[in-house]
Design an enzyme around this catalytic site. Structure first.
Site, mmCIF file in Angstrom:
data_model
loop_
_atom_site.group_PDB
_atom_site.id
_atom_site.type_symbol
_atom_site.label_atom_id
_atom_site.label_comp_id
_atom_site.label_asym_id
_atom_site.label_seq_id
_atom_site.Cartn_x
_atom_site.Cartn_y
_atom_site.Cartn_z
ATOM 1 C CB CYS A 136 16.216 -29.466 47.702
ATOM 2 S SG CYS A 136 16.528 -27.705 48.016
ATOM 3 C CB CYS A 139 15.314 -26.939 45.229
ATOM 4 S SG CYS A 139 16.888 -26.853 46.084
ATOM 5 C CG ASP A 140 12.644 -29.492 43.722
ATOM 6 O OD1 ASP A 140 12.900 -28.740 42.772
ATOM 7 O OD2 ASP A 140 13.386 -30.429 44.067
#
Length: 317
Positions: A136, A139-140
């Site tokens: 992701c 997300c990261d």
């Protein structure tokens, strides 16, 4: 549990979507039964720090977020069980769910079984998921700030994520196992034109380095044409080779799109041959192939729960 009990609602899946649905239906006194499936907690259970979920200014560990949601749902009367769905019959009412040695019945069903990221299935990769290996970028990506990183894949998703990651990383290397890229020309051209992006074609990852340190220290890669193997010095590896929706059990019972995601109408209503199936709702990554975020999954779980309440009010319990 009495064999003749009929539940008001059963929720398949215990990620953000399923647990949000459990919280809402439990607060409505529907006593939901949550079947956790083969990946309890969903993808957040293998995620480390989550910094984009509202209400956590310092971030929250993925497993802790899931555990708090479980406790919240149980507090209001939800029941969670470790069980895997063997088969289901949506042609009869109440619906019948076969769990192997047991069949349970329910008036409504919320499908929140999610989608599993495709991995390379290298032992070193699996050991470093959440420690520099992720599926992701949204997300990261922030954690890759100022670092050299690799994106695995050759389709539009890989190009989109690589371009997104250029906001943070000092250099992005796209690694594709084939000579040709599956991405559309416009997306490929955008990636080629970006000064931070470079390409390695006909290349495979053989090992992710840094298992002992619990931190990615590089990738051992191999060119499939020349046979040359070497270490690519990167600090993150982002997988962009797709997801597998956990919806195979519903093939022929619900409308699925060409990639196997459940098709929904008006956000969470499921259909068969284009006709809405009353009492069956889908939420989260099982029907969301675009956003795939914890907060959007939670939002659709809320929608499904509210529709269950309305359905039971209209058709009775």
């Amino acid at each position: 549990m009495p064999e003749n009990i009929t539940h008001d609602t059963v929720i398949l899946g215990s990620g953000c979507a399923g647990l949000t649905a459990a919280i809402y239906t439990a607060r409505a006194n529907l006593k939901p039964l949550v079947l956790e499936g083969h990946e309890p907690g969903g993808q957040l259970s293998i995620t480390t720090l989550v910094e984009n979920f509202p209400g956590w200014p310092e971030g929250v560990q993925g497993p802790d977020l899931i555990e708090n949601m479980k406790k919240q749902s149980i507090r209001f009367g939800a029941e969670l069980r470790l069980a895997h769905l063997s088969s289901i019959d949506l042609t009869k009412r109440p619906f019948a769910l076969n769990l192997g040695k047991e069949t349970i019945h329910t008036r409504t069903l919320i499908i929140a079984s999610g989608a599993s990221a495709r991995w390379l299935n290298l032992p070193s990769e699996q050991a470093l998921i959440g420690h520099g290996v992720t599926s992701c970028a949204t997300c990261d990506g922030f954690f890759a700030s100022g670092k050299e990183i690799a994106v695995i894949g050759g389709g539009d998703t890989a190009m989109e994520e690589a371009l997104f990651l250029t906001r943070f990383a000092s250099k992005v290397t796209i690694i594709n196992r084939s000579e040709k890229f599956r991405a559309s020309k416009i997306m490929l051209d955008r990636a080629i034109a970006h000064p931070k992006v470079q390409f390695l074609s006909s290349t495979v990852v053989e090992e992710v380095l840094g298992v002992e340190e619990k931190d990615v220290k590089g990738l051992r890669v191999k060119n499939k044409v020349s046979g040359q193997a070497y270490v690519l010095p990167v600090a993150f590896m982002f997988l962009a080779i797709g997801h597998i929706p956990n919806a195979e059990a519903f093939r022929g019972m619900l409308d699925l799109d060409p990639e196997g995601y459940i098709q929904t109408r008006n956000n969470v209503f499921t259909t068969l041959n284009g006709e809405i199936i009353p009492g069956v709702f889908a939420c989260g990554d099982i029907q969301d192939r675009r956003y795939r975020q914890a907060i959007t999954a939670a939002g659709s779980g809320c929608m499904a729960a509210l529709e269950v309440e309305k359905y039971l009010e209209e058709y009775g319990r």
